[in-house]
Enzyme design. Structure first.
Site, PDB file in Angstrom:
ATOM      1  N   ASN A 146       0.795  -1.225   0.000  1.00 48.15           N
ATOM      2  CA  ASN A 146       0.000   0.000   0.000  1.00 48.15           C
ATOM      3  C   ASN A 146       0.831   1.281   0.000  1.00 48.15           C
ATOM      4  O   ASN A 146       0.362   2.341  -0.382  1.00 48.15           O
ATOM      5  CB  ASN A 146      -0.959   0.000   1.192  1.00 48.15           C
ATOM      6  CG  ASN A 146      -0.243  -0.260   2.494  1.00 48.15           C
ATOM      7  OD1 ASN A 146       0.534  -1.204   2.600  1.00 48.15           O
ATOM      8  ND2 ASN A 146      -0.468   0.577   3.483  1.00 48.15           N
TER       9      ASN A 146
ATOM     10  N   GLN B 275      -5.173  -3.579  -2.296  1.00 46.81           N
ATOM     11  CA  GLN B 275      -4.683  -2.578  -3.250  1.00 46.81           C
ATOM     12  C   GLN B 275      -4.589  -3.127  -4.671  1.00 46.81           C
ATOM     13  O   GLN B 275      -4.225  -2.404  -5.586  1.00 46.81           O
ATOM     14  CB  GLN B 275      -3.297  -2.063  -2.815  1.00 46.81           C
ATOM     15  CG  GLN B 275      -3.275  -1.357  -1.473  1.00 46.81           C
ATOM     16  CD  GLN B 275      -3.994  -0.010  -1.486  1.00 46.81           C
ATOM     17  OE1 GLN B 275      -4.411   0.488  -2.526  1.00 46.81           O
ATOM     18  NE2 GLN B 275      -4.146   0.580  -0.308  1.00 46.81           N
TER      19      GLN B 275
ATOM     20  N   SER C 231     -11.536  -5.184  -0.330  1.00 45.27           N
ATOM     21  CA  SER C 231     -12.306  -4.112   0.305  1.00 45.27           C
ATOM     22  C   SER C 231     -13.083  -3.327  -0.742  1.00 45.27           C
ATOM     23  O   SER C 231     -12.624  -3.152  -1.864  1.00 45.27           O
ATOM     24  CB  SER C 231     -11.330  -3.191   1.035  1.00 45.27           C
ATOM     25  OG  SER C 231     -12.000  -2.047   1.475  1.00 45.27           O
ATOM     26  N   ALA C 232     -14.272  -2.847  -0.370  1.00 40.33           N
ATOM     27  CA  ALA C 232     -15.112  -2.131  -1.339  1.00 40.33           C
ATOM     28  C   ALA C 232     -14.711  -0.673  -1.520  1.00 40.33           C
ATOM     29  O   ALA C 232     -14.759  -0.139  -2.616  1.00 40.33           O
ATOM     30  CB  ALA C 232     -16.574  -2.204  -0.904  1.00 40.33           C
ATOM     31  N   HIS C 233     -14.283  -0.032  -0.406  1.00 35.61           N
ATOM     32  CA  HIS C 233     -14.092   1.420  -0.520  1.00 35.61           C
ATOM     33  C   HIS C 233     -12.816   1.798  -1.261  1.00 35.61           C
ATOM     34  O   HIS C 233     -12.598   2.963  -1.561  1.00 35.61           O
ATOM     35  CB  HIS C 233     -14.147   2.083   0.862  1.00 35.61           C
ATOM     36  CG  HIS C 233     -12.918   1.918   1.694  1.00 35.61           C
ATOM     37  ND1 HIS C 233     -11.980   2.911   1.822  1.00 35.61           N
ATOM     38  CD2 HIS C 233     -12.484   0.888   2.430  1.00 35.61           C
ATOM     39  CE1 HIS C 233     -11.012   2.479   2.614  1.00 35.61           C
ATOM     40  NE2 HIS C 233     -11.302   1.258   3.000  1.00 35.61           N
TER      41      HIS C 233
ATOM     42  N   THR D  13     -25.875  -8.826  12.696  1.00 34.81           N
ATOM     43  CA  THR D  13     -26.852  -8.524  11.654  1.00 34.81           C
ATOM     44  C   THR D  13     -26.122  -8.159  10.365  1.00 34.81           C
ATOM     45  O   THR D  13     -25.219  -7.328  10.368  1.00 34.81           O
ATOM     46  CB  THR D  13     -27.730  -7.332  12.095  1.00 34.81           C
ATOM     47  OG1 THR D  13     -28.407  -7.697  13.283  1.00 34.81           O
ATOM     48  CG2 THR D  13     -28.742  -6.973  11.022  1.00 34.81           C
TER      49      THR D  13
ATOM     50  N   CYS E 294       4.931  13.207  11.766  1.00 39.79           N
ATOM     51  CA  CYS E 294       5.706  13.427  12.987  1.00 39.79           C
ATOM     52  C   CYS E 294       4.784  13.655  14.159  1.00 39.79           C
ATOM     53  O   CYS E 294       3.800  14.347  14.057  1.00 39.79           O
ATOM     54  CB  CYS E 294       6.565  14.678  12.858  1.00 39.79           C
ATOM     55  SG  CYS E 294       7.269  14.851  11.244  1.00 39.79           S
TER      56      CYS E 294
END
Lengths: 376, 404
Positions: A150, A179, A197-199, A235, A321
Site C-alpha cells: 500500500n 490494493q 475491500s469495497a471502498h 446482523t 511526525c
C-alpha cells in the site's frame, strides 16, 4: 481540490450510490427475518454473493461478507490459526504487511504461543521466493503475503509464492489483495484466502469480503447467529453487501481501460521527479502505476503534506511526525532506504479519475514547495 | 460544586462578591464590571433578571435551570461564592413554613438556623427568629439541633420586603472581575503552560486576547485548530476571546538561513516578542503574557529570558514561571485544557529544534546575528498579515449540523 490519495479511499461511484440508496430505502429488512421484507434483502444479498463468486470463478459458499479489510485480514489469520493450531503453530508473513496483519500475528505470538517469521523484503520492496522457501517449517500452517504494497505499489510474485507454498508445504496461503483488486488480475483459484475491500474500488465504506476455500475451517471472531454460514455473527449489513457485487463488477470491467491511463500519468510523474534535484523515487520501476512513493530529501513528509494540502492537493504520508520524534515509514526502512528517505516520503495514488492537468499541477506545486521550504 | 444542594423550587441565586469587597473606592466599578460579566456569561438564558444591592447580586431564575446557571457562574471571576435561594415575604409565618419544607426534604440528621436581619425594623431579633423557625422543625421532623457541625444549615436573610432562605454555598472562581485590570496579550502556543497562564491572568481581572504564531507548512492545520480549541476553552472565563494568528513562516525561514542554529530559538522568541509588542500597541494591551516556566527548556532559563526580554520594555508576565510542571498540569486538568494540550501536533516551538540550543545566550550575540538580515520588514509584514479570529465558548454549528 486535487485528490491523489486513492489508495486511502475512493469516492463512491454514482452507480453504486444510486443502487445503495435504493436498497436502503426499499429493502430495509433484516436479512435474517422470515417475513417478506427480510427475505427480499436476503435474496438480493445472496445474489450479490453469487455474482462475486462468479467474478472470482469460485463458489458462492466461499465468499464471506465482513465490515472492513482489517476484519477480513484479522479473521483470516487469527481465525485460521486458532482453528488449526493442532497442526502446527508457525506462521510466515512479511515485515511490510498492513497493520491488521502484523498486529494479528503479534497477538498470536504474544497470547497464543505461535511463532511468526516476518520475511524481509528486497530493495524492490517485494518478497524473495528463495527467502520464503527457506522460512518453511514442518509446522508452518499459514503464509500471508500482500499482493500490492500500500505504500510503494510494489507487486509481490503471488503466483510463484502460491506454487511454492502448495508444492512444498501443507500451509494455506492468504493474500491481502486490497490494493490489487480492480488493478491487476489475482489468481484466486491458486490462493486459499483473499481479502478485498469495497471502498478502495469506488464502493461503500464499512464493506469488505473474505474469500476462503470451502475446505478451510476458521474460528469465528464475532460470535452470533447463523449469518455467514454461522462463522461471522452480527446482523448482516445487507445494503453494502448487496452493492458489493456491482462495485466489483464495475471495477473489473474498467480494469483494462483505466490501467493504460494511470500508467501514462505515473510515467509523467516519474519523469518529472527524475529531473528534480534531491528527490528519490521509492516505488520500484515495475510497481503498480496507481501508487507512487517519492521522498523530497529536504522537505519532511508532514511538511510536504501540509504544503500540498495548502495548495489544495491531497496526498498521504505514512510517516507523520509527532512532537520531537520523527516517525519512519516501516516499509521504506525495510527496503533499506535509510532514515532520511523514510522520514521524507509521500505517497501519491492515482485513479482513472485523475487527469493530466492534475498531475501537472502536482508537479508544479512540488517544485515550488521544494524550492521555498526545503531545509538541509 | 462544593456543597450538596437540596433542590426545592429555588427561584433565586444569591451571588457573593469576592476579593473586591476590600477595594475601597474602586468597588463601584468592580461591581459594575462583575454584573456585566455575569450577564455576558449568562446571555444564553434570556429569562434571567438581576438585582444588585451594595454587597450582593441576586439572579432571579424565572424557571431557568439553576444547575446550568450555576455551572456557568462557577467560571466567572470576582465571585467568592453563591447559593441557591428561595424568596419569601418577610413574614415570620411564611419563613417558618418554608424552612420546615426545606428541613423535611433534606437528607440530614442535624440542623442549624442562621438568621441575618438586615432590616432592623423586623419585629423579632435574629435569635428569636432562629428559635421560632427551629420550633416546628424539632416538632415535626426527627432532626436535632447541632450548632457546631450541622448537616443542614438554613440561612435566613431578612430584608425589608423579602427574605431569602438558603441551604448551601457553592464556591465561586474567586479573583477579580475580568476587565477591571486592563487587557493583556497571551502568547498561546498549544502546549500545556500557556492556557494555564491565560487562566491565571484572567483570574486577576485582566482581560485577554491571544496571539499564536503559525508556520505553515511546517506546522499543520491541526496544530492551529488545536490552538483555537484551547482558546475556546479559556474563553469560558470571559465569554469571548480574540485570537490573532501571525503568519510566521517567512520570518522563521529567514532566521534559519541567517542565524546560527544554536541561537535559532532565542532569536525566534525575540521576534515573537517584538511582534507581540506591536500587536499590543494596536489593541491597547498593557502586558505580554506567556507560559514560560524557569528552566523548563533551553529558551526558558533566566539567561534566555533576559536575552529575549531585552527587545521590549513592556511588562512580560509569566504567571507559571515558578511552578513545577506537575503543578501546572494539575491546574491545566482543573480548567479542562490538559487533554487538548497534549494532542501531538507540532507547534512553532517544536519545529526547527536544534541539536544543541544555547542555554545561556548573550544579548550581544543575538543582536549581531539579527543584523545579518532585514528582520524589520519581515516583522512589519507579519504584523500586517495577522489573521483575527473571534472565539466563543460554544462550539459553532457548521453546515453539516443536519447530519447529526
Amino acid at each position: 481540490m486535487i485528490y491523489l490519495d486513492y489508495a486511502s479511499t475512493t469516492p463512491i461511484r454514482k452507480e453504486i450510490l444510486d443502487a445503495y440508496q435504493k436498497v436502503l430505502r426499499v429493502y430495509y429488512g433484516n436479512a435474517d427475518s422470515l417475513h417478506q421484507i427480510g427475505r427480499e434483502s436476503q435474496k438480493l444479498m445472496e445474489k450479490s454473493r453469487a455474482q462475486i463468486a462468479q467474478l472470482f470463478s469460485v463458489s458462492a459458499s466461499e465468499i464471506f461478507f465482513t465490515s472492513c479489510a482489517s476484519e477480513s485480514n484479522s479473521w483470516a489469520i487469527k481465525g485460521f490459526a486458532l482453528a488449526n493450531m493442532y497442526r502446527g503453530k508457525h506462521i510466515i508473513t512479511t515485515c511490510v504487511e498492513h497493520s491488521s496483519v502484523l498486529h494479528a500475528c503479534d497477538q498470536l505470538e504474544k497470547h497464543f504461543g505461535f511463532e511468526v517469521t516476518y520475511l524481509p523484503i528486497t530493495k524492490e520492496g517485494i518478497v524473495n521466493i528463495e527467502t520464503l522457501k527457506q522460512a518453511f517449517r514442518k509446522d508452518t500452517i499459514l503464509v500471508s503475503v500482500m499482493a500490492v504494497n500500500n505504500e510503494t505499489g510494489a507487486l509481490n510474485p503471488i503466483e510463484e509464492c502460491a506454487k511454492m507454498i502448495h508444492e512444498q508445504t501443507r500451509a494455506v496461503f492468504h493474500v491481502d489483495a486490497v490494493q490489487a483488486v480492480g488493478k491487476i488480475n489475482i489468481p484466486y483459484e491458486q490462493i486459499d484466502m483473499v481479502t478485498v475491500s469495497a471502498h478502495k474500488i469506488y464502493g461503500c465504506k464499512g464493506s469488505a469480503i473474505l474469500y476462503k476455500k470451502d475446505n478451510l475451517s476458521l474460528l469465528p471472531l464475532i460470535n452470533g447467529g447463523q449469518q455467514e454460514s454461522g462463522i461471522r455473527g452480527g446482523t448482516s449489513n445487507a445494503p453494502v453487501n448487496i452493492v458489493f457485487a456491482k462495485t466489483l463488477r464495475l471495477a473489473l470491467e474498467e480494469q483494462g481501460n483505466t490501467y493504460a491511463h494511470v500508467k501514462q500519468l505515473n510515467d509523467t510523474l516519474r519523469q518529472a521527479f527524475r529531473e528534480m534535484d534531491d528527490v528519490t523515487i521509492n516505488s520500484p520501476n515495475d510497481a503498480l502505476p496507481h501508487i507512487l512513493n517519492v521522498s523530497f530529501l529536504h522537505v519532511g513528509s508532514e511538511i510536504m503534506l501540509n504544503a500540498l494540502n495548502e495548495r489544495g492537493i491531497c496526498v498521504s504520508a505514512q510517516s507523520t511526525c509527532s512532537s520531537h520524534k520523527k516517525a519512519h515509514s516501516y516499509v521504506l526502512s525495510a527496503m533499506g532506504l535509510g532514515d532520511v528517505i523514510s522520514t521524507h516520503a509521500i505517497r501519491i495514488s492515482l485513479s482513472y479519475l485523475t487527469t493530466m492537468e492534475e498531475i501537472q499541477a502536482l508537479i508544479k506545486a512540488c517544485k515550488e514547495i521544494n524550492h521555498d521550504y526545503g531545509t538541509k | 460544586m462544593t456543597m450538596v444542594q437540596n433542590k426545592i423550587e429555588y427561584n433565586h441565586i444569591l451571588v457573593r462578591f469576592g476579593e473586591l469587597s476590600t477595594k475601597g473606592k474602586n468597588k463601584k466599578d468592580f461591581i459594575k464590571r462583575l454584573l456585566v460579566n455575569v450577564k455576558n456569561a449568562l446571555r444564553a438564558y434570556p429569562h434571567l433578571t438581576y438585582e444588585r444591592t451594595h454587597d450582593r447580586l441576586y439572579i432571579l431564575l424565572h424557571g431557568e435551570d439553576a444547575d446550568k446557571v450555576a455551572e456557568i457562574l462557577s467560571h466567572v471571576f470576582g465571585i467568592s461564592s453563591f447559593s441557591f435561594a428561595i424568596r419569601v415575604d418577610s413574614n415570620i409565618e411564611h419563613i417558618k413554613e418554608m424552612s420546615l419544607r426545606i428541613a423535611k426534604q433534606a437528607d440530614a440528621k442535624t440542623f442549624k438556623i442562621d438568621t441575618k436581619r438586615s432590616d432592623k425594623r423586623f419585629p423579632m431579633i435574629s435569635d428569636e427568629i432562629n428559635r421560632a423557625v427551629a420550633g416546628p422543625i424539632l416538632k415535626q421532623t426527627d432532626l436535632k439541633v447541632d450548632v457546631k457541625h450541622p448537616d443542614l444549615k438554613i440561612q435566613i436573610e431578612i430584608h425589608e420586603q423579602d427574605t431569602y432562605l438558603m441551604t448551601g454555598r457553592i464556591g465561586g472562581a474567586g479573583g477579580y472581575p475580568i476587565g477591571v485590570g486592563g487587557k493583556a496579550l497571551i502568547m498561546l502556543s498549544g502546549g500545556i503552560d500557556s492556557p494555564v497562564a491565560a487562566y491565571l491572568t484572567m483570574k486577576r481581572g485582566v482581560a485577554i486576547e491571544c496571539i499564536h504564531y503559525a508556520s505553515p507548512p511546517y506546522t499543520s492545520d491541526r496544530a492551529k485548530e488545536k490552538v483555537l480549541e484551547l482558546a475556546r476553552l479559556v474563553s469560558r472565563y470571559q465569554g469571548h476571546v480574540r485570537v490573532h494568528i501571525v503568519p510566521f513562516t517567512e520570518l522563521q525561514l529567514a532566521i534559519y538561513q541567517n542565524c546560527d542554529e544554536s541561537y535559532a530559538i532565542t532569536i525566534m522568541r525575540r521576534m515573537m516578542v517584538r511582534i507581540a509588542q506591536r500587536l499590543s500597541e494596536q489593541i491597547h494591551a498593557l502586558a505580554i503574557v506567556n507560559g514560560e516556566s524557569i528552566g523548563q527548556v533551553a529558551s526558558q532559563t533566566l539567561e534566555s529570558m533576559l536575552c529575549i526580554n531585552d527587545v521590549t520594555c513592556m511588562p512580560v508576565i509569566r504567571p507559571v514561571c515558578t511552578m513545577d510542571k506537575l503543578e501546572i498540569i494539575q491546574l491545566a486538568k482543573q480548567i479542562g485544557t490538559y487533554e487538548t494540550s497534549i494532542l501531538p501536533f507540532e507547534d512553532c516551538c517544536t519545529i526547527f529544534t536544534p541539536q544543541n540550543p544555547v542555554t545561556k545566550p548573550s544579548i550581544a550575540k543575538a543582536v549581531k546575528m539579527e543584523q545579518r538580515f532585514d528582520y524589520e520588514s519581515l516583522l512589519t509584514s507579519c504584523v500586517d498579515q495577522i489573521e483575527h479570529i473571534d472565539i466563543y465558548p460554544n462550539k459553532e454549528q457548521d453546515e453539516n449540523e443536519d447530519l447529526f
